[in-house]
Motif scaffolding. Structure first.
Motif, PDB file in Angstrom:
ATOM      1  N   UNK A  15      -9.696   0.418 -27.997  1.00 45.33           N
ATOM      2  CA  UNK A  15     -11.097   0.065 -28.158  1.00 45.33           C
ATOM      3  C   UNK A  15     -11.917   0.713 -27.063  1.00 45.33           C
ATOM      4  N   UNK A  16     -13.113   1.061 -27.417  1.00 45.64           N
ATOM      5  CA  UNK A  16     -14.043   1.604 -26.440  1.00 45.64           C
ATOM      6  C   UNK A  16     -14.704   0.447 -25.698  1.00 45.64           C
ATOM      7  N   UNK A  17     -14.947   0.611 -24.402  1.00 44.61           N
ATOM      8  CA  UNK A  17     -15.554  -0.474 -23.625  1.00 44.61           C
ATOM      9  C   UNK A  17     -16.973  -0.779 -24.098  1.00 44.61           C
ATOM     10  N   UNK A  18     -17.372  -2.010 -23.903  1.00 42.99           N
ATOM     11  CA  UNK A  18     -18.713  -2.446 -24.296  1.00 42.99           C
ATOM     12  C   UNK A  18     -19.661  -2.373 -23.117  1.00 42.99           C
ATOM     13  N   UNK A  19     -20.909  -2.158 -23.443  1.00 43.78           N
ATOM     14  CA  UNK A  19     -21.949  -2.156 -22.432  1.00 43.78           C
ATOM     15  C   UNK A  19     -22.501  -3.570 -22.342  1.00 43.78           C
ATOM     16  N   UNK A  20     -22.404  -4.162 -21.164  1.00 44.15           N
ATOM     17  CA  UNK A  20     -22.857  -5.537 -20.968  1.00 44.15           C
ATOM     18  C   UNK A  20     -24.342  -5.612 -20.637  1.00 44.15           C
ATOM     19  N   UNK A  21     -24.873  -4.529 -20.051  1.00 39.63           N
ATOM     20  CA  UNK A  21     -26.268  -4.563 -19.607  1.00 39.63           C
ATOM     21  C   UNK A  21     -26.826  -3.146 -19.634  1.00 39.63           C
ATOM     22  N   UNK A  22     -28.072  -3.048 -20.082  1.00 43.56           N
ATOM     23  CA  UNK A  22     -28.784  -1.776 -20.070  1.00 43.56           C
ATOM     24  C   UNK A  22     -30.230  -2.046 -19.707  1.00 43.56           C
ATOM     25  N   UNK A  23     -30.651  -1.413 -18.656  1.00 43.54           N
ATOM     26  CA  UNK A  23     -32.060  -1.422 -18.288  1.00 43.54           C
ATOM     27  C   UNK A  23     -32.351  -0.070 -17.655  1.00 43.54           C
ATOM     28  N   UNK A  24     -33.614   0.206 -17.384  1.00 39.28           N
ATOM     29  CA  UNK A  24     -33.998   1.509 -16.846  1.00 39.28           C
ATOM     30  C   UNK A  24     -33.173   1.835 -15.596  1.00 39.28           C
ATOM     31  N   UNK A  25     -32.379   2.881 -15.667  1.00 40.44           N
ATOM     32  CA  UNK A  25     -31.605   3.347 -14.521  1.00 40.44           C
ATOM     33  C   UNK A  25     -30.361   2.550 -14.197  1.00 40.44           C
ATOM     34  N   UNK A  26     -29.969   1.604 -15.051  1.00 37.69           N
ATOM     35  CA  UNK A  26     -28.783   0.793 -14.768  1.00 37.69           C
ATOM     36  C   UNK A  26     -28.077   0.386 -16.052  1.00 37.69           C
ATOM     37  N   UNK A  27     -26.772   0.640 -16.071  1.00 39.16           N
ATOM     38  CA  UNK A  27     -25.896   0.159 -17.134  1.00 39.16           C
ATOM     39  C   UNK A  27     -24.731  -0.552 -16.466  1.00 39.16           C
ATOM     40  N   UNK A  28     -24.235  -1.582 -17.108  1.00 45.22           N
ATOM     41  CA  UNK A  28     -23.015  -2.248 -16.660  1.00 45.22           C
ATOM     42  C   UNK A  28     -22.034  -2.203 -17.822  1.00 45.22           C
ATOM     43  N   UNK A  29     -20.873  -1.645 -17.543  1.00 41.93           N
ATOM     44  CA  UNK A  29     -19.851  -1.466 -18.570  1.00 41.93           C
ATOM     45  C   UNK A  29     -18.709  -2.439 -18.306  1.00 41.93           C
ATOM     46  N   UNK A  46     -18.223   7.042 -22.472  1.00 37.52           N
ATOM     47  CA  UNK A  46     -17.325   5.974 -22.917  1.00 37.52           C
ATOM     48  C   UNK A  46     -16.500   6.473 -24.093  1.00 37.52           C
ATOM     49  N   UNK A  47     -15.241   6.043 -24.142  1.00 46.19           N
ATOM     50  CA  UNK A  47     -14.317   6.503 -25.178  1.00 46.19           C
ATOM     51  C   UNK A  47     -13.228   5.450 -25.350  1.00 46.19           C
ATOM     52  N   UNK A  48     -12.415   5.557 -26.398  1.00 42.55           N
ATOM     53  CA  UNK A  48     -11.366   4.554 -26.605  1.00 42.55           C
ATOM     54  C   UNK A  48     -10.467   4.425 -25.380  1.00 42.55           C
ATOM     55  N   UNK A  49     -10.388   3.230 -24.862  1.00 36.56           N
ATOM     56  CA  UNK A  49      -9.527   2.945 -23.717  1.00 36.56           C
ATOM     57  C   UNK A  49     -10.154   3.154 -22.360  1.00 36.56           C
ATOM     58  N   UNK A  50     -11.404   3.608 -22.263  1.00 39.31           N
ATOM     59  CA  UNK A  50     -11.972   3.797 -20.930  1.00 39.31           C
ATOM     60  C   UNK A  50     -13.321   4.471 -20.904  1.00 39.31           C
ATOM     61  N   UNK A  73     -17.303  17.980 -25.730  1.00 40.36           N
ATOM     62  CA  UNK A  73     -15.887  18.324 -25.851  1.00 40.36           C
ATOM     63  C   UNK A  73     -14.998  17.267 -25.204  1.00 40.36           C
ATOM     64  N   UNK A  74     -15.452  16.676 -24.114  1.00 42.69           N
ATOM     65  CA  UNK A  74     -14.641  15.621 -23.491  1.00 42.69           C
ATOM     66  C   UNK A  74     -14.381  14.497 -24.483  1.00 42.69           C
ATOM     67  N   UNK A  75     -15.401  14.082 -25.211  1.00 44.35           N
ATOM     68  CA  UNK A  75     -15.215  13.004 -26.190  1.00 44.35           C
ATOM     69  C   UNK A  75     -14.271  13.432 -27.313  1.00 44.35           C
ATOM     70  N   UNK A  76     -14.504  14.610 -27.843  1.00 45.59           N
ATOM     71  CA  UNK A  76     -13.658  15.089 -28.944  1.00 45.59           C
ATOM     72  C   UNK A  76     -12.209  15.238 -28.489  1.00 45.59           C
ATOM     73  N   UNK A  77     -12.012  15.659 -27.258  1.00 46.26           N
ATOM     74  CA  UNK A  77     -10.669  15.812 -26.706  1.00 46.26           C
ATOM     75  C   UNK A  77      -9.939  14.501 -26.502  1.00 46.26           C
TER      76      UNK A  77
END
Length: 140
Positions: A15-29, A46-50, A73-77
């Motif tokens: 599973x890909x991690x969830x974003x718990x918080x998003x505001x201008x200039x700040x995300x919490x994963x 963000x990608x499956x497992x990390x 490419x990082x995501x596709x890889x």
């Protein structure tokens, strides 16, 4: 860039991690920071497992010309079949034509939107337990 580099969830996690918080200039994963509930940062891959903070300078990503093929490419890889691109709170982050072409050629399902809307789509898709990845920008 924060002190968090490539941090992955448990090896068995698809599973890909969830974003718990998003505001201008700040995300919490959720679950990316060892020993903590949330990893804070400004931009994330963000990608499956990390996931990890997104160093946009690595591939020369700027608002214009936008997201570069190396970022995609990082995501596709990592086996992602669904790509979500968060284009910032004001949709100023573009997607460079070579990155669009790479996504088209890959056959991946692609969603692009303003940051908050992109996170909603990302969460809906990850709830379906699909191999989803995303690039998320939290400012303009």
């Amino acid at each position: 860039m924060t002190g968090i580099h490539a941090i992955h969830g448990p090896a068995q996690s698809t599973r890909s991690p969830r974003m718990a918080r998003l505001e201008w200039g700040l995300m919490e994963i959720e679950g990316l920071a060892p020993g903590k509930d949330f990893a804070p940062g400004k931009d994330f891959v963000l990608y499956p497992g990390g996931g990890h903070p997104w160093d946009r300078a690595r591939h020369g990503t700027r608002h214009i010309p936008g997201i570069q093929p190396g970022d995609v490419q990082e995501l596709l890889g990592r086996g992602v079949e669904v790509v979500v691109l968060g284009l910032g709170m004001e949709r100023r982050l573009q997607v460079a034509p070579p990155a669009r072409e790479l996504l088209r050629e890959s056959g991946a399902e692609v969603h692009m939107d303003e940051a908050r809307a992109a996170v909603e789509v990302y969460h809906a898709l990850t709830a379906e337990d699909r191999p989803v990845g995303g690039l998320f920008h939290s400012t303009c």
